[in-house]
Design an enzyme around this catalytic site. Structure first.
Site, PDB file in Angstrom:
ATOM      1  N   TYR D 174       0.836  -1.206   0.000  1.00  0.00           N
ATOM      2  CA  TYR D 174       0.000   0.000   0.000  1.00  0.00           C
ATOM      3  C   TYR D 174       0.862   1.244   0.000  1.00  0.00           C
ATOM      4  CZ  TYR D 174      -4.359  -2.510   1.062  1.00  0.00           C
ATOM      5  OH  TYR D 174      -5.472  -3.307   1.002  1.00  0.00           O
ATOM      6  N   LYS D 207      -1.261  -8.256  -2.506  1.00  0.00           N
ATOM      7  CA  LYS D 207      -2.531  -7.551  -2.405  1.00  0.00           C
ATOM      8  C   LYS D 207      -2.281  -6.098  -2.717  1.00  0.00           C
ATOM      9  CE  LYS D 207      -6.000  -6.074   0.908  1.00  0.00           C
ATOM     10  NZ  LYS D 207      -6.350  -5.927   2.333  1.00  0.00           N
TER      11      LYS D 207
END
EC number: 4.1.2.13
Lengths: 309, 309, 309, 309, 309
Positions: D174, D207
């Site tokens: 992220y 992810k």
């Protein structure tokens, strides 16, 4: 080789040390032309790290080759040769057993940003020193730097490991950093303090700089004046530093600094000798001179320490 | 495969290393089309970390696939392939034993905030390198950064572990950070210093950039001028850097930088060869070209290093 | 030597300690002229680190020699001698078994930049203490410093190791740092707090400074006034500090500070005695005096603690 | 259960992994209604840490109970359930063996001071994951933060340990922090870079967030435009991210973000599917809806990934 | 003693814990006058660290003696006694086996400079807790502090070790620091968040403060209002915090704060009881009162938790 009385006396001061460490000290004290006299000359070559290769070796390009320095120390009959990992690795096999070695275990360089704390990087281990057949590790501390306490902790741990493994520890005690003025770095109160700190940290051999008669710390200045401590000559200052080194119970060698004239180098050595110091650790003043000239100078220094000059 | 005399000579310089490390160096020196010549070309692919995937691979999209680079290095007959953990893991089994591998063990990226110290993250371990069948670890240091000393400590520890486990160490010595101007990063005094530092840290193979004739540090500039060190040509500068690498006792490869014209790449290689350097580590200039064009260029470079071009 | 009832009583307070630690405490409590009385005088010599050699030893140059202090502590019949690593190593063999030793395991110095957090460096290990035959380790904490919490963590770990290996722990609890005014460092609320913190950290022997009737912390001041805590005399303040030391369940010794007149030193000792304190830790006031004068003073102090003066 | 060809193909990409890690990946890929398709839906419940309990669970209060989420993941036929230590411990026995678990090993929260570097705390260990019967560990990195390099080092070490012990590693990549604008966090060049970094760090499952067609880094923008990389649709951007994940050699799942309308969730899933992504990791959009509604949505998503909707 | 159904039910919630930890929890839940009810009263005495000795004990000077608190907890029939290392060591043998003990493993103090991050020092180890015969360790975290993430990492590691060695973990979850206003420290959204974080970190027993109906975080405020979460009474707020503690699957005890009137203390306990909380952790309100008064109050509290008052 049987240790001389002088050397046995010196070794007796290291009363908490194991036979391994005493043996390592003995090897250095008994090696070379000063072997057995209790005096030492050590060749240190860490300027490649500190100042870079050209500033260190261009004046005498043969010195770019790590073998050069081993050979110089051997041929001059010095007590020991001190250098960083890479330098020792490049000659450790060729010259194995021919000269006691000191692995300089931390290093600074001229590319450290000016505003960073005065500090060094640990660039070798005690096991490296064992593996290479060294007699000692060398370590620089910067009392006066904001990184000083951390450096003390590093060498304390490393010294403990080295001693347990039978290696002596040489501490380069170089006051430097936010707490000191430029003059303060070589002030006599600071030099004596540097010797004391190294001794308290458990150094077997202490390396400090020759000092001036400047007094840096106001609290100390008061005491020097009240007690009329003699700091008027270099020999007197060396003598005072030996007091600070547990009243002479620890070996102290003095560093020479930048290259300068031979007579000045000789004057330094006489002051060290007359003040009761144990000798010189002398780098640039030898390897930056042509080999023959360096050998001559080292021979002269040996004569001085032997009291012949 | 029996090592050639040239390679045996080079290996003899690593006199403090165990047979495991020498074997690893030998595997790289004897592999590929330059095997046995003492010259090396290494393919490094860490630009995905450094610049991100699109900037690295979009010009030649086949290069998004990690297998592409293994195959390129094998087909071109290079000496070794260097990449970060993920890249090697993605092909380590398919190409096992076909090309010596260097695990790039630390990495930077373009998303590091500009005001942070120039630094890299350690992203793989010595045991990872062993597990993947590598011959060496690779590690970048940034002399000149406020994180520089810490990076030296990291590689010193990692090198010790790697060498004990029979792996060679390649140091990418890239001066960068607060202590240096942009021009200074490629100045010849800085390049030689970078080579010296890597050698002192115990690098088996040193990777530096080709340099300009700029002189960054005033103290060094003075010496270069006094000693009339020849830095007028790229070959002369390579020669000077080899001096700084223990007078040629350490293997030095030079990196190519951003993609550029083929003739410029060839000029660089000739200068490296003529200056006594050991070869090239060349990434973007190969994998950003179409495969056939890259193979042709690498073939030409091999010819240059063989003295045929 | 059979422990006296008084000493047995004191030892019974250390109810979570193993026989090794209790034995170490017993050795110190039973040693010297105060042996068996539950009172202690300890000679600490860490001023070489703290203030440098000249400020510490020039007034009595014999004290430059580490042997001097061992001999002084032995001849005066003190309970224990505390010093940093180097000082103990220089005499540990000569005086082995003649005086219980406390290895001062961390140290500060006067060359730390003024703007750095008040902190000390760990300069010796628990294993060093064992190796040298010590009975305890000594450790300074600076409650009030931004480095305080870290110092607590250091001594907590070291204490656990020391106790497991049968060594007692002496904590020098010296409030200092950003949280405190100069007067606050010796305020009674702060002194009591310092004793409490050392006790909570698990100190076996607590060393604090004698205090003034100044109250530093407003919240504390309110309580002292509401509860009418008697802090009017030095003896009352000592009594309050003993309360803070688990109601007297921990040994507390008080330090003397800079050199001063003999009668002032004696007044301090009487206040410590009358307030129920366990004794003095007294350095500069002894070793900076001529030896005979120091022996006389220590003899007088022993008489005071014995209730004879 | 025999792995399908599709799953065997995917497993073959993890060519440097041991059978333990491949087995763990296989368990997740073969579990639930998408088992064997190479597609995955994972339920992550770390919002209690990230946003606090009320913001996470008050919309559907049954979700305060950790058992709720296990049951939801099981009943919906998902591939795996990911949560922090406490959440897994509270149901690990009741639901043992019923759903592959991913232990989220680091966590941030909304109480971190705004001016602190974007970072997470490591709140569980690899051994915790083994003890609880997990198939993988999960770890968030923040490329773009001044804490980014340190996070890379943490996951590199943890991944090595996990893989050696037979656990897969899922990296939540992220981008966030000083180096990035708010728009930059979801820019396509940054998303692809995030996927690349996770792959290079050795993630088995990556992810990332779905991205916009914004281009954040000027150097990258130039390349995207020159090379005419298609980023016009979400599916195209997913496809580009799969390229960045070693040309599809690594499993990539995309996160859904804050709760939104069902049709928007379905559009996302179709784009992921059409772009060649491996699936969704979808938390708030399921557990913040009433259970029946959530089960319906997950069933629809499964149909989409199966190509039926 | 056979565990009651109520206690067995509570223990069943700790489904990932080993028999050692469950046994430790059972010991505390079955001990004292509330033994078997699922309710707990714990006596914590860490104020000597936090506020200093005089502020803590001068109002009831008998409390300077560590034995006082053991005896108070035993005589009052409480479930457990929590204190720092030194306090426990001073009575651990005398009172061995008479009261379950919680070793408070980290501590703050009032001498930490105001501008330092809100943090605590780790002042005891898991092995200390085992050695002293404790049933649990206690640890404070400060969510909201810039040191918060580091504290989470500390307790995560310590909890893992403690649980592996059969000790329960009690987390004091006290939001504090740069991220929070003074009112925010006791806001209900923050209190529930504090309970959630402790639960996620794996606390077996959670200690939080009673809260006000203030809502600190704007994002949370919105949800509380939208979802009409009842925070109008203390009992309702306790109930909400129990939800945040995994819907009551974790034991939560509430702290009492500064000394106040008895009726106010009783009101708090009734709210805790009515909201489904597990009990009180109550220090200053007991040990700062005269012993008989404190025993009376604790007896009344026990009656309240038994539903008799």
């Amino acid at each position: 080789m049987k240790a001389t009385r002088t050397v046995q006396k010196i070794l007796s001061y290291y009363e908490a040390d194991n036979p391994g460490v005493k043996g390592a000290l003995c090897r250095m004290l008994m090696h070379g032309k000063l072997g057995g006299t209790g005096k030492m000359i050590i060749l240190p070559v860490d300027q490649g790290f500190e100042h870079g290769p050209a500033r260190s070796f261009a004046p005498n390009p043969a010195a770019y080759d790590p073998h050069y320095h081993f050979q110089l120390a051997i041929d001059a009959g010095l007590n020991a040769y001190a250098a960083p990992l890479g330098m020792l690795e490049a000659g450790a096999d060729t010259f194995a057993g021919q000269i006691p070695m000191i692995l300089k275990a931390n290093s600074a360089n001229s590319l450290i940003p000016a505003e960073a704390p005065k500090d060094q990087a640990i660039t070798a281990s005690v096991d490296d020193a064992l593996r290479l057949g060294c007699s000692a590790i060398g370590f620089t501390i910067y009392p006066g730097s904001s990184a000083g306490l951390e450096m003390f902790e590093e060498i304390s741990e490393m010294r403990e490991e080295a001693a347990a493994k039978g290696l002596a520890t040489v501490i380069w005690s170089y006051p430097r950093g936010e707490a000191l003025s430029k003059d303060g770095e070589t002030a006599i109160d600071i030099a004596a303090y540097a010797a004391q700190i190294a001794a308290l940290l458990g150094a077997h051999i202490i390396k400090i700089k020759l000092s001036t008669d400047h007094l840096e710390l106001p609290e100390a200045k008061k005491v020097y004046e009240e007690q009329k401590i003699d700091i008027s000559t270099q020999a007197a200052r060396v003598r005072h530093c030996m007091q600070a080194a547990f009243n002479g119970r620890r070996i102290v060698v003095f560093s020479g600094g930048a290259k300068k004239g031979a007579s000045s180098v000789y004057d330094d050595a006489r002051a060290i000798r007359d003040g009761g110091g144990n000798g010189s650790i002398i780098g640039r003043n030898t390897f930056q001179r042509p080999r023959e000239e360096a050998l001559k100078m080292l021979s002269d220094l040996i004569d001085i320490y032997k009291g012949k000059a």
